[in-house]
Design an enzyme around this catalytic site. Structure first.
Site: not given
Ligand code: GBH
Length: 439
Positions: A163, A344
């Site tokens: 990511e 994930e």
């Molecule tokens: C991941 O990040 C990580 O890789 C991991 O380390 C972490 O523990 C896990 O997820 C749980 O958080 O719906 O369009 O607003 C996730 C990061 C990216 C998740 C953006 C939520 C919102 C997208 N995130 N997302 S949106």
């Protein structure tokens, strides 16, 4: 519709990341990462990741638990500062930790999936400029080569990074993740450095791996889920998934260059030009997708229609809607033609040990079924899906949110390190045993 369900050899697994589970932050010759030195003020209840799930000491037991669940694969990341505690220095103890882990996995019949970088930059690299500096490209390449030299006799599956969207936008724009900076005006440079580092690492894996490698990257992604399945609604969602709000800044800004060699831009000022895009684009064997919720209800560039009060959501406040997994796999495959690995997917709950000593996480069981049925649909329609890595194998350090959100199939008592399989782990075991036919 072929209707064959999950293919034979499908990689049913679970995922973790070094900073979130390992602990042992100053043991075995390791030096701190930017997350180890985060000010307690930046983390929900002032916690840190110094012990986390203590996987550094429980790794053998953890592999045994994976075997008990019947996992076919395990995705984990390597801590850069454990294997390279200083510039140019390789730490044999750090290397041994991962070699032993990989060996134990292979012995248990579990395919290791290695992420080179999952957000825990060594402090020494950060001091040299981190992602802001061009120096990151050769440093990241060198580090990748060290990991590949050590593990590629037994590892096939590689992801360069996890990511980039999050560690850059959260770390250098929003300032919510380490290194907690606001470098908005430098963003185009940072994007370039990150993408070139990915490309250098992907090439380094290919050039140095002993076993023929499968090379990919894990992207933070998701999509706009169509309102209905008319061609017009599908077309609109596809368009939004790469051009609107989160679709533009989280998907297209990164994927266009890295997966297709095409320039991209977002917010008017973030730009990846043609030359960088070409250099960022190296052939990959798969794209990893981390998928949690539809973009429709995102507060940061969705449809402008937030979640209805009382709508299904997780302990993170994220919308529960399994269709996002099908449509993300479909839209990304249509656009980039790469086989898909779900790297994930999962949900946080406030799980606890019940009076009977078990963890009855019924919502996670429902979540698994909802999302996996949608993934099955993707397989049925012939989209090449290679595997599914549930986030997470075990409860862990959820970055700035600390330890309250529990994502694991395995409950971890953070005081004692004691592990307990949750009901969802037993359910997942059945799903795996039947190759998804119980869904
Ligand atoms: C991941 O990040 C990580 O890789 C991991 O380390 C972490 O523990 C896990 O997820 C749980 O958080 O719906 O369009 O607003 C996730 C990061 C990216 C998740 C953006 C939520 C919102 C997208 N995130 N997302 S949106």
């Amino acid at each position: 519709m072929e209707g064959n369900g999950f293919p034979q050899g499908f990689l049913w697994g679970a995922a973790t990341a070094s900073a979130q589970v390992e602990g042992g932050w100053n043991e075995g010759g390791r030096t701190p990462s930017i997350w180890d030195v985060a000010s307690p003020k930046k983390i929900k209840h002032g916690e840190n990741c110094h012990t986390a799930s203590d996987h550094f000491h429980h790794w053998k037991e953890d592999v045994a638990l994976m075997k008990e669940i019947g996992l076919k694969s395990y995705r984990f990341s390597v801590s850069w500062s454990r294997v390279m505690p200083e510039e140019g220095k390789i730490n044999p103890e750090g290397i041994a930790f991962y070699k032993n882990l990989v060996h134990e996995l292979v012995e248990a019949g579990i395919e290791p999936l290695v992420t080179i970088y999952h957000w825990d930059m060594p402090v020494w690299v950060h001091k040299m400029g981190g992602w802001r500096s061009k120096k990151i490209v050769p440093l990241f390449e060198e580090y990748t080569k060290v990991v590949v030299d050590a593990l590629s006799d037994q590892v096939t599956w590689w992801m360069t990074m996890n990511e980039p969207q999050c560690f850059i936008l959260n770390g250098y724009m929003a300032g919510q993740h380490a290194p907690f900076e606001h470098a908005v005006l430098e963003m185009s440079k940072i994007l370039e450095n990150t993408m070139l580092a990915h490309a250098a690492a992907a090439n380094a894996i290919r050039a140095n791996a002993k076993k023929p490698p499968k090379v990919g990257i894990a992207m933070a992604t998701g999509c706009f889920v169509p309102e209905n399945e008319t061609p017009e609604a599908i077309q609109k969602s596809y368009h939004d998934t790469f051009e609107k709000g989160m679709g533009a800044v989280s998907n297209a800004l990164w994927m266009e260059p890295m997966l297709a060699g095409r320039p991209s831009k977002a917010f008017g000022v973030y730009k990846v030009n043609e030359a960088t895009a070409k250099a960022a684009h190296v052939p990959l064997d798969f794209v990893g997708i981390n998928v949690y919720q539809p973009m429709n209800t995102s507060e940061w560039g969705g449809d402008g229609k937030p979640q209805k009060p009382g709508a299904p959501k997780t302990a993170m406040g994220w919308t529960v809607d399994g269709r996002v997994l099908y449509w993300t796999a479909r839209f990304l495959y249509e656009r980039y033609h790469l086989p898909i690995m779900v790297t994930e997917n999962g949900m946080a709950e406030n799980d606890f040990i019940c009076l009977d000593g078990k963890v009855h996480d019924g919502m996670r069981i429902d979540f698994l079924h909802r999302y996996l049925r949608e993934l099955k649909r993707a397989c049925d329609e012939g989209i090449p899906v290679l595997g599914y890595q549930h986030w997470s194998l075990m409860d862990n350090f959820e970055w700035a949110e600390g330890y309250d959100p529990r994502f694991g199939l395995i409950y971890v008592d953070f005081e004692t390190g004691k592990r307990t399989l949750k009901d969802s782990a037993y359910e997942y075991a059945e799903v795996i045993r039947s190759n998804g036919s119980t869904l």
